[in-house]
Motif scaffolding. Structure first.
Motif, PDB file in Angstrom:
ATOM      1  N   UNK A  99       8.623  14.460 -21.935  1.00  0.00           N
ATOM      2  CA  UNK A  99       9.632  15.355 -21.393  1.00  0.00           C
ATOM      3  C   UNK A  99       9.048  16.209 -20.279  1.00  0.00           C
ATOM      4  N   UNK A 100       9.923  16.678 -19.416  1.00  0.00           N
ATOM      5  CA  UNK A 100       9.587  17.690 -18.412  1.00  0.00           C
ATOM      6  C   UNK A 100      10.721  18.706 -18.404  1.00  0.00           C
ATOM      7  N   UNK A 101      10.378  19.929 -18.050  1.00  0.00           N
ATOM      8  CA  UNK A 101      11.379  20.984 -18.011  1.00  0.00           C
ATOM      9  C   UNK A 101      11.179  21.888 -16.809  1.00  0.00           C
ATOM     10  N   UNK A 102      12.239  22.603 -16.468  1.00  0.00           N
ATOM     11  CA  UNK A 102      12.199  23.539 -15.353  1.00  0.00           C
ATOM     12  C   UNK A 102      13.157  24.683 -15.627  1.00  0.00           C
ATOM     13  N   UNK A 103      12.775  25.867 -15.187  1.00  0.00           N
ATOM     14  CA  UNK A 103      13.681  27.001 -15.253  1.00  0.00           C
ATOM     15  C   UNK A 103      14.562  26.972 -14.009  1.00  0.00           C
ATOM     16  N   UNK A 104      15.858  26.944 -14.240  1.00  0.00           N
ATOM     17  CA  UNK A 104      16.842  26.963 -13.157  1.00  0.00           C
ATOM     18  C   UNK A 104      17.623  28.257 -13.275  1.00  0.00           C
ATOM     19  N   UNK A 105      17.859  28.901 -12.139  1.00  0.00           N
ATOM     20  CA  UNK A 105      18.599  30.160 -12.188  1.00  0.00           C
ATOM     21  C   UNK A 105      19.405  30.350 -10.912  1.00  0.00           C
ATOM     22  N   UNK A 106      20.344  31.284 -10.992  1.00  0.00           N
ATOM     23  CA  UNK A 106      21.097  31.656  -9.800  1.00  0.00           C
ATOM     24  C   UNK A 106      20.144  32.243  -8.760  1.00  0.00           C
ATOM     25  N   UNK A 107      19.111  32.903  -9.233  1.00  0.00           N
ATOM     26  CA  UNK A 107      18.157  33.534  -8.323  1.00  0.00           C
ATOM     27  C   UNK A 107      17.276  32.521  -7.600  1.00  0.00           C
ATOM     28  N   UNK A 108      16.699  31.538  -8.326  1.00  0.00           N
ATOM     29  CA  UNK A 108      15.778  30.603  -7.652  1.00  0.00           C
ATOM     30  C   UNK A 108      16.502  29.435  -6.986  1.00  0.00           C
ATOM     31  N   UNK A 109      17.770  29.220  -7.315  1.00  0.00           N
ATOM     32  CA  UNK A 109      18.618  28.202  -6.683  1.00  0.00           C
ATOM     33  C   UNK A 109      18.048  26.786  -6.760  1.00  0.00           C
ATOM     34  N   UNK A 110      17.098  26.578  -7.661  1.00  0.00           N
ATOM     35  CA  UNK A 110      16.520  25.247  -7.834  1.00  0.00           C
ATOM     36  C   UNK A 110      17.530  24.284  -8.451  1.00  0.00           C
ATOM     37  N   UNK A 111      17.333  23.010  -8.118  1.00  0.00           N
ATOM     38  CA  UNK A 111      18.104  21.931  -8.716  1.00  0.00           C
ATOM     39  C   UNK A 111      17.133  20.998  -9.417  1.00  0.00           C
ATOM     40  N   UNK A 112      17.656  20.236 -10.354  1.00  0.00           N
ATOM     41  CA  UNK A 112      16.840  19.321 -11.149  1.00  0.00           C
ATOM     42  C   UNK A 112      17.510  17.963 -11.069  1.00  0.00           C
ATOM     43  N   UNK A 113      16.774  16.948 -10.614  1.00  0.00           N
ATOM     44  CA  UNK A 113      17.277  15.577 -10.571  1.00  0.00           C
ATOM     45  C   UNK A 113      16.810  14.866 -11.841  1.00  0.00           C
ATOM     46  N   UNK A 114      17.785  14.441 -12.659  1.00  0.00           N
ATOM     47  CA  UNK A 114      17.528  13.717 -13.908  1.00  0.00           C
ATOM     48  C   UNK A 114      18.105  12.314 -13.726  1.00  0.00           C
ATOM     49  N   UNK A 115      17.260  11.307 -13.553  1.00  0.00           N
ATOM     50  CA  UNK A 115      17.775   9.960 -13.295  1.00  0.00           C
ATOM     51  C   UNK A 115      18.373   9.293 -14.534  1.00  0.00           C
ATOM     52  N   UNK A 116      19.035   8.185 -14.296  1.00  0.00           N
ATOM     53  CA  UNK A 116      19.555   7.360 -15.367  1.00  0.00           C
ATOM     54  C   UNK A 116      18.394   6.957 -16.278  1.00  0.00           C
ATOM     55  N   UNK A 117      18.660   6.822 -17.578  1.00  0.00           N
ATOM     56  CA  UNK A 117      17.618   6.438 -18.519  1.00  0.00           C
ATOM     57  C   UNK A 117      16.936   7.610 -19.195  1.00  0.00           C
ATOM     58  N   UNK A 118      17.427   8.803 -18.947  1.00  0.00           N
ATOM     59  CA  UNK A 118      16.851  10.016 -19.510  1.00  0.00           C
ATOM     60  C   UNK A 118      17.893  10.759 -20.339  1.00  0.00           C
ATOM     61  N   UNK A 119      17.446  11.409 -21.406  1.00  0.00           N
ATOM     62  CA  UNK A 119      18.282  12.381 -22.104  1.00  0.00           C
ATOM     63  C   UNK A 119      18.129  13.705 -21.373  1.00  0.00           C
TER      64      UNK A 119
END
Length: 183
Positions: A99-119
């Protein structure tokens, strides 16, 4: 306009930082541009559905996937903060079960790309959070599956103190050893 793309320990899962233009009036950024997304990430996908959820603190949604009609997801937070997770469910992958994780927030405006084949799943860290995501295929309830959030074989380090608030389907989710998987 290029995006800042941050590699994770699973090469196909990416953290994306848009270029934000701000001044004393506020800010502006393109949350998605297909040409820039493909040029910056090397990922070429057509998104067919946009979703928006609002959840209270300590709500954990996931870990969801579709065994048929798998979905790639481009996710972000517009209000609040979440810890977002992707788990590799591709049996043939060298990162299977990781697994990998990231903190996403309104403040950091980051996006996370989760491809097909992942939960995919997230837990809300702020009082509440509004979560947006684009998907590469439609939602098919008959094909949706859930991987349990606390499977010791996966070992996700959720940044929470109390047991999370779960939907009934997530409370009854399968462990990795019992889950339907991708080849």
């Amino acid at each position: 306009m290029s995006l800042n793309v941050i590699q994770t320990d699973i090469p196909e899962v990416l953290i994306i930082e848009p270029k934000v233009f701000g001044d004393d009036r506020g800010f502006f950024f393109e949350s998605f541009n297909a040409q820039h997304f493909e040029a910056s990430t090397g990922v070429k996908r057509t998104f067919v559905q946009d979703n928006h959820s609002r959840s209270a603190r300590n709500v954990l949604r996931g870990l969801h996937y579709q065994i048929q009609h798998p979905q790639g997801k481009l996710v972000r937070v517009v209000i609040g903060e979440v810890f977002d997770v992707a788990v590799d469910l591709r049996k043939s992958s060298p990162t299977f079960g990781k697994w990998v994780g990231a903190t996403l927030s309104a403040e950091n405006k980051r996006q996370f790309w989760v491809p097909e084949g992942f939960a995919h799943g997230f837990v809300v860290l702020s009082e509440y959070a509004e979560f947006l995501y684009k998907t590469t295929d439609y939602w098919y309830p008959a094909h949706e599956r859930s991987l349990t959030w606390n499977d010791a074989d996966v070992g996700i380090a959720w940044p929470i103190q109390d047991p999370p608030i779960l939907a009934a389907k997530d409370a009854a989710a399968n462990k990795l050893a019992d889950a339907e998987l991708f080849d």
